[in-house]
Design a protein around this motif. Structure first.
Motif, PDB file in Angstrom:
ATOM      1  N   GLY A 319       0.787  -1.220   0.000  1.00 14.23           N
ATOM      2  CA  GLY A 319       0.000   0.000   0.000  1.00 14.23           C
ATOM      3  C   GLY A 319       0.821   1.272   0.000  1.00 14.23           C
ATOM      4  N   GLY A 320       2.139   1.142   0.050  1.00 17.46           N
ATOM      5  CA  GLY A 320       3.031   2.296   0.012  1.00 17.46           C
ATOM      6  C   GLY A 320       4.046   2.145  -1.103  1.00 17.46           C
ATOM      7  N   TYR A 321       5.288   2.530  -0.818  1.00 16.78           N
ATOM      8  CA  TYR A 321       6.301   2.557  -1.871  1.00 16.78           C
ATOM      9  C   TYR A 321       7.634   2.065  -1.315  1.00 16.78           C
ATOM     10  CZ  TYR A 321       2.704   5.535  -3.798  1.00 16.78           C
ATOM     11  OH  TYR A 321       1.501   6.008  -4.234  1.00 16.78           O
ATOM     12  N   LYS A 322       8.421   1.452  -2.207  1.00 10.82           N
ATOM     13  CA  LYS A 322       9.764   1.011  -1.860  1.00 10.82           C
ATOM     14  C   LYS A 322      10.745   1.708  -2.800  1.00 10.82           C
ATOM     15  CE  LYS A 322      10.450  -3.336  -0.820  1.00 10.82           C
ATOM     16  NZ  LYS A 322      10.685  -4.795  -0.980  1.00 10.82           N
ATOM     17  N   TYR A 323      11.813   2.238  -2.234  1.00 11.97           N
ATOM     18  CA  TYR A 323      12.828   2.971  -2.989  1.00 11.97           C
ATOM     19  C   TYR A 323      14.156   2.233  -2.849  1.00 11.97           C
ATOM     20  CZ  TYR A 323       9.245   6.572  -2.636  1.00 11.97           C
ATOM     21  OH  TYR A 323       8.045   7.252  -2.700  1.00 11.97           O
ATOM     22  N   HIS A 324      14.777   1.935  -3.992  1.00 14.10           N
ATOM     23  CA  HIS A 324      16.012   1.161  -4.015  1.00 14.10           C
ATOM     24  C   HIS A 324      17.167   2.081  -4.420  1.00 14.10           C
ATOM     25  CE1 HIS A 324      13.595  -2.687  -4.178  1.00 14.10           C
ATOM     26  NE2 HIS A 324      12.716  -1.806  -4.610  1.00 14.10           N
TER      27      HIS A 324
END
Length: 357
Positions: A319-324
């Motif tokens: 439901g959110g975001y992942k930043y790599h």
């Protein structure tokens, strides 16, 4: 699994905390949420419930009910098989979560949960009319034939799980194969990780041309614990694209990203000597390859917490975001980070050993 097989599973849902009436309400609400998320000009909620209630009855209540007419009525609400499949997938994701929660505080529910998951998968394939495509069955037959050949030669296969980011990889002995499943003997650490994750990866070799994921069920064979594999899924990309071990921290530490004059907050998901992934509920407007300054929590980097980094990938996550981010540590930072990763890896392996029954 035939139609009668998945219906038999649906009709046998029960456990001490299971409430059929509450389950019906969850099913209807989940289906309405899924439907309105796909179809822009939808029918009224009351009309939708009038179509869905007979389907619920034929799926979960009355064993002799005519299911195909009820499925056909639902199928007419959508433009193509992809929408139908998405509708039932989204509906059952919510429904399955509710069913799993009904087992809280009880023992011995995993077999029922796994059986329901398999039944749902086959029901969706039936509704979306995917059984006409024989490519999956050809792949599964070829895979099991290859594993049977390795069994006859007494050769092992290499299997893999990840536990809090740490790869658990050992050889496995093939004990038995049949038309739809394979039984293997694995290292106790591997067995525990596979059971906790309900699955295992079979790594490609001279006989298996792709890495394969399989669902697992623990069982006793001739007095020893083994794993029964089924529902095989071929992976198109190799699992070995990472150059270093990633570990997940003991808790999601607060993490700071500084870009120009903007300071952003996130939580650490996992970390390696070459990169870090962080999560947030906010859709930060960072472009790929943006150069940023990353401020590590003191629990990971006790000294010199600032490090240069570059955003390489963005994805959705719960439901959110992942930043790599790719990171560029100094020599001393690399030493400190390596120490943390090695220490955390040992903690994770110890935690996994403690899970062994």
């Amino acid at each position: 699994m035939s139609k009668n097989s998945f219906l038999a599973v649906f009709h046998s849902l029960e456990n001490p905390n299971f409430d059929t009436q509450a389950f019906r309400l969850i099913f209807v609400k989940a289906a309405w949420k899924a439907y309105t998320g796909i179809v822009k000009q939808s029918i009224s909620q009351s009309d939708f419930q009038n179509l869905l209630n007979p389907l619920f009855i034929s799926l979960f209540v009355e064993k002799d009910a005519e299911i195909e007419n009820n499925i056909h009525a639902i199928r007419d609400l959508f433009r193509d098989p992809e929408e139908i499949e998405l509708f039932f997938s989204d509906t059952f994701y919510i429904v399955l979560n509710h069913y799993i929660k009904s087992f809280y505080g009880t023992i011995g529910g995993w077999d029922k949960i796994i059986a329901l998951t398999s039944a749902i998968e086959n029901f969706i394939a039936h509704v979306a009319k995917r059984f006409g495509d024989e490519s999956f069955f050809i792949f599964e037959d070829a895979l099991i034939n290859a594993l049977e050949l390795l069994r006859q030669r007494s050769e092992t296969i290499t299997v893999l799980n990840t536990y809090y980011g740490v790869p658990i990889q050992y050889p496995a002995q093939i004990l038995h194969t049949d038309k739809q499943s394979v039984i293997i003997r694995v290292h106790p650490l591997q067995e525990t990780a596979a059971i906790l994750q309900n699955g295992i990866y079979l790594l490609k070799n001279d006989h298996i041309i792709h890495d394969v994921y399989a669902s697992v069920i623990p069982m006793i064979l001739n007095g020893e614990r083994v794993l029964k594999l089924s529902r095989f899924d071929q992976l198109e990309t190799s699992l070995f694209h990472r150059q270093s071990i990633r570990v997940q921290p003991q808790e999601p530490y607060l993490f700071t990203i500084v870009h120009s004059s903007i300071t952003l907050r996130a939580q650490v998901y996992d970390i390696s000597i070459g990169g870090i992934a962080v999560t947030s509920q906010h859709p930060y407007s960072l472009s790929l390859l943006n150069e940023v300054r990353l401020v590590f929590p003191s629990e990971i980097m006790p000294q010199s917490c600032d490090m240069e980094g570059r955003l390489v990938y963005k994805s959705g996550y719960e439901g959110g975001y992942k930043y790599h981010f790719k990171i560029f540590p100094t020599l001393q930072q690399e030493v400190d980070l390596s120490k943390y990763i090695a220490r955390r890896e040992q903690e994770i392996i110890k935690k996994l050993r403690d899970e062994i029954v």
